[in-house]
Scaffold this motif. Structure first.
Motif, short mmCIF file in Angstrom:
data_model
loop_
_atom_site.label_atom_id
_atom_site.label_comp_id
_atom_site.label_asym_id
_atom_site.label_seq_id
_atom_site.Cartn_x
_atom_site.Cartn_y
_atom_site.Cartn_z
N THR A 1 16.05 10.60 -62.93
CA THR A 1 15.54 9.42 -63.65
C THR A 1 16.36 8.18 -63.35
OG1 THR A 1 14.68 10.85 -65.40
CG2 THR A 1 14.96 8.51 -65.92
N ASP A 2 17.68 8.32 -63.27
CA ASP A 2 18.55 7.16 -63.05
C ASP A 2 18.55 6.68 -61.60
OD1 ASP A 2 19.26 7.24 -65.71
OD2 ASP A 2 21.10 8.40 -65.36
N TYR A 3 17.85 7.40 -60.73
CA TYR A 3 17.87 7.06 -59.31
C TYR A 3 16.51 6.61 -58.78
CZ TYR A 3 22.17 9.77 -59.75
OH TYR A 3 23.39 10.25 -60.16
N LEU A 4 15.54 6.44 -59.65
CA LEU A 4 14.17 6.18 -59.21
C LEU A 4 14.03 4.88 -58.41
CD1 LEU A 4 12.05 7.35 -62.28
CD2 LEU A 4 12.11 8.36 -59.99
N ASP A 5 14.88 3.92 -58.68
CA ASP A 5 14.77 2.64 -57.97
C ASP A 5 15.72 2.52 -56.78
OD1 ASP A 5 12.74 1.66 -59.67
OD2 ASP A 5 14.23 1.19 -61.20
N ARG A 6 16.43 3.58 -56.47
CA ARG A 6 17.29 3.58 -55.29
C ARG A 6 16.49 4.02 -54.06
NH1 ARG A 6 23.22 6.03 -57.02
NH2 ARG A 6 23.45 4.85 -58.98
N ARG A 7 17.10 3.79 -52.89
CA ARG A 7 16.49 4.25 -51.65
C ARG A 7 17.23 5.50 -51.18
NH1 ARG A 7 14.89 -1.13 -48.10
NH2 ARG A 7 13.50 -2.05 -49.69
N PRO A 8 16.60 6.33 -50.33
CA PRO A 8 17.23 7.58 -49.89
C PRO A 8 18.63 7.40 -49.31
CG PRO A 8 14.93 7.58 -49.28
CD PRO A 8 15.22 6.21 -49.85
N GLY A 9 18.88 6.29 -48.62
CA GLY A 9 20.19 6.06 -48.02
C GLY A 9 21.30 5.91 -49.04
N GLN A 10 20.94 5.67 -50.29
CA GLN A 10 21.93 5.53 -51.36
C GLN A 10 22.18 6.82 -52.12
OE1 GLN A 10 19.51 2.23 -53.05
NE2 GLN A 10 21.41 1.04 -53.01
N LEU A 11 21.60 7.93 -51.62
CA LEU A 11 21.71 9.22 -52.31
C LEU A 11 22.53 10.21 -51.50
CD1 LEU A 11 17.97 9.69 -53.36
CD2 LEU A 11 19.79 8.57 -54.67
N SER A 12 23.06 11.22 -52.20
CA SER A 12 23.75 12.33 -51.53
C SER A 12 22.70 13.28 -50.93
CB SER A 12 24.61 13.09 -52.52
OG SER A 12 23.79 13.78 -53.47
N GLY A 13 23.17 14.23 -50.11
CA GLY A 13 22.26 15.18 -49.51
C GLY A 13 21.52 16.02 -50.55
N GLY A 14 22.24 16.43 -51.59
CA GLY A 14 21.61 17.21 -52.65
C GLY A 14 20.56 16.42 -53.40
N GLN A 15 20.84 15.13 -53.64
CA GLN A 15 19.87 14.28 -54.34
C GLN A 15 18.64 14.04 -53.48
OE1 GLN A 15 22.59 11.05 -55.01
NE2 GLN A 15 23.02 11.66 -57.12
N ARG A 16 18.83 13.89 -52.17
CA ARG A 16 17.66 13.72 -51.28
C ARG A 16 16.78 14.97 -51.29
NH1 ARG A 16 20.70 11.23 -45.95
NH2 ARG A 16 21.94 9.68 -47.08
N GLN A 17 17.43 16.13 -51.31
CA GLN A 17 16.63 17.35 -51.35
C GLN A 17 15.85 17.44 -52.66
OE1 GLN A 17 14.69 19.37 -49.89
NE2 GLN A 17 16.30 20.32 -48.63
N ARG A 18 16.45 16.98 -53.75
CA ARG A 18 15.74 16.97 -55.03
C ARG A 18 14.55 16.03 -54.99
NH1 ARG A 18 19.86 15.75 -59.53
NH2 ARG A 18 21.54 15.81 -58.03
N VAL A 19 14.69 14.91 -54.29
CA VAL A 19 13.55 13.99 -54.14
C VAL A 19 12.42 14.68 -53.39
CG1 VAL A 19 12.76 11.81 -53.15
CG2 VAL A 19 15.01 11.93 -54.24
N ALA A 20 12.78 15.41 -52.33
CA ALA A 20 11.76 16.14 -51.56
C ALA A 20 11.07 17.19 -52.44
CB ALA A 20 12.41 16.81 -50.35
N ILE A 21 11.84 17.85 -53.30
CA ILE A 21 11.25 18.82 -54.22
C ILE A 21 10.37 18.11 -55.25
CG2 ILE A 21 11.77 20.53 -56.01
CD1 ILE A 21 14.33 21.19 -54.41
#
Length: 335
Positions: free
Chosen positions: A124-144
Motif C-alpha cells: 500500500t505504501d509503495y503504490l506511487d513508486r516506480r519499480p526502480g525504487q523497489l527491492s527485488g522482493g518488492q518487485r516480485q510482490r508487484v508481479a504477484i
C-alpha cells in the motif's frame, strides 16, 4: 474454483518426446509443487497447463471444462514468472492494474482490486513508486499483485524466487505461503529446490525426464519415498544410500538412512564407525561427513550444533533401525 486435471498429456518437440503420457489431478485450493532436476519437464508441464505450449496429445480440464485448445487468456489462470517483467515507467499502481486496464475494466473496480492486492502484499505504501525504487522482493510482490487482481481460478508460478538472494527467498516463501492461506486459491509452483517444495507444498509432484516419479504430501515423500530417485532427491542433506553386505543384511539391494536418523557416539561397540572429515557447523545443527566406514564413500550425519567432534576424530554411528529404507535391485521401495 481451480480443479485441474491432466488426462494422458504428452508433449513432443519434433521427434523428441519430453512428456510421455501423464495423468495428474490438482484439487481445488491445493498448493502443488512440481519439483525435479533441470530438464525434468516441470516448466514444460506448467506451460502446457497455462496454454503457452500446445499439447501433442491428451486433454486438460479446468473445473470440468476442456481447455486443451483454449488460448491462455481464456483459461482463467494467472502466471508469475522468474522475471518480474514490470514496466519501469509506470507506477506500482499502474503495473498491478495493467491487465485490468487492457481488459477494459472500469476505473472503480480497477482501484478496488489494486488496493485489495496491495493490502494483501503489504504494498500500500509503495503504490506511487516506480519499480526502480523497489527491492527485488518488492518487485516480485508487484508481479504477484498483477496476478492477484485478475482473480484467477489458479496461480501458476515458474521459479519466481530464482533471482532473489537467500534471505529474500526465505521471506518470499513465507509470504507466498501466507498468500495461499488467505486466498484459498489453487497454486501450482515450479522449482528445482526441494527445500522450497518441502516447506510450501500441500502436494509435491516429483518429475524425472517428464515422468512423475511420485505424488504426495511432503511428509509422505520424506517417510516413504517410492524409489531411489525420490529418496535421493527429497531431504536436506540427502539420504545416505548403502549397498553391499550391509544392505543384504536387511534383505535389500540398497538401504537408505537419513542423516538425522543416525546418532554419533563412541566408536567402541557401535554398529558402524569411521573418521570425521568435513564438519559443517550451522549453529543449531552440525553436519558430519564420516569416511572410512566401509559402507560407502561418505556417510552424512546430522548432529547437535555443539557436538564436540572435529576433523580426524573417530566416531561411532548408530542408525535408527526403524528408519532404515529398503530398495530392491530395480530401485523400488520394499514395503
Amino acid at each position: 474454483m481451480g480443479h485441474i486435471k491432466l488426462n494422458q498429456i504428452t508433449k513432443s518437440f519434433g521427434d523428441v518426446e519430453v512428456i510421455p503420457p501423464l495423468d495428474l489431478t490438482i484439487e481445488n485450493g491445493e498448493f502443488a509443487v512440481f519439483v525435479g532436476p533441470s530438464g525434468c519437464g516441470k516448466s514444460t508441464l506448467l506451460r502446457l497447463i497455462a496454454g503457452l505450449e500446445d499439447v501433442s496429445s491428451g486433454h486438460i480440464e479446468i473445473d470440468g471444462r476442456d481447455v486443451t485448445d483454449v488460448p491462455p487468456a481464456k483459461r482463467g489462470l494467472a502466471m508469475v514468472f522468474q522475471s518480474y517483467a514490470l514496466y519501469p515507467h509506470m507506477s506500482v499502481r499502474k503495473n498491478i492494474a495493467f491487465p485490468l486496464h487492457m481488459a477494459g475494466m472500469d476505473q472503480a473496480e480497477q482501484q478496488r482490486r489494486v488496493e485489495r492486492a496491495a493490502s494483501v502484499l503489504n504494498l500500500t505504501d509503495y503504490l506511487d513508486r516506480r519499480p526502480g525504487q523497489l527491492s527485488g522482493g518488492q518487485r516480485q510482490r508487484v508481479a504477484i499483485g498483477r496476478a492477484i487482481v485478475r482473480e484467477p481460478a489458479a496461480f501458476l508460478f515458474d521459479e519466481p524466487l530464482s533471482n532473489l538472494d537467500a534471505a529474500l527467498r526465505h521471506g518470499m516463501r513465507m509470504e507466498i505461503g501466507e498468500l495461499h492461506q488467505s486466498l484459498s486459491t489453487t497454486m501450482i509452483y515450479v522449482t528445482h529446490d526441494q527445500v522450497e517444495a518441502m516447506t510450501m507444498a500441500d502436494k509435491i509432484v516429483v518429475l524425472r525426464a517428464g515422468v512423475i516419479e511420485q505424488v504426495g504430501s511432503p511428509l509422505d515423500l520424506y517417510r516413504e519415498p517410492r524409489n531411489l530417485f525420490v529418496a535421493g532427491f527429497i531431504g536436506s542433506p540427502t539420504m545416505n544410500l548403502i549397498e553391499g553386505d550391509e544392505a543384504r543384511k536387511h534383505g535389500a539391494h540398497t538401504i537408505g538412512i537419513r542423516p538425522e536418523h543416525i546418532v554419533p557416539g563412541d566408536p567402541d561397540g557401535a554398529p558402524w564407525s569411521g573418521t570425521v572429515g568435513l564438519s559443517e557447523h550451522l549453529g543449531s545443527d552440525t553436519f558430519l561427513h564420516v569416511h572410512g566406514t566401509g559402507l560407502t564413500e561418505s556417510i552424512t550425519v546430522r548432529a547437535d550444533g555443539e557436538v564436540p567432534l572435529r576433523h580426524g576424530d573417530r566416531v561411532g554411528l548408530t542408525p535408527n533401525a526403524e528408519r532404515i529404507h529398503r530398495f530392491d535391485q530395480a530401485g523400488l521401495r520394499i514395503a
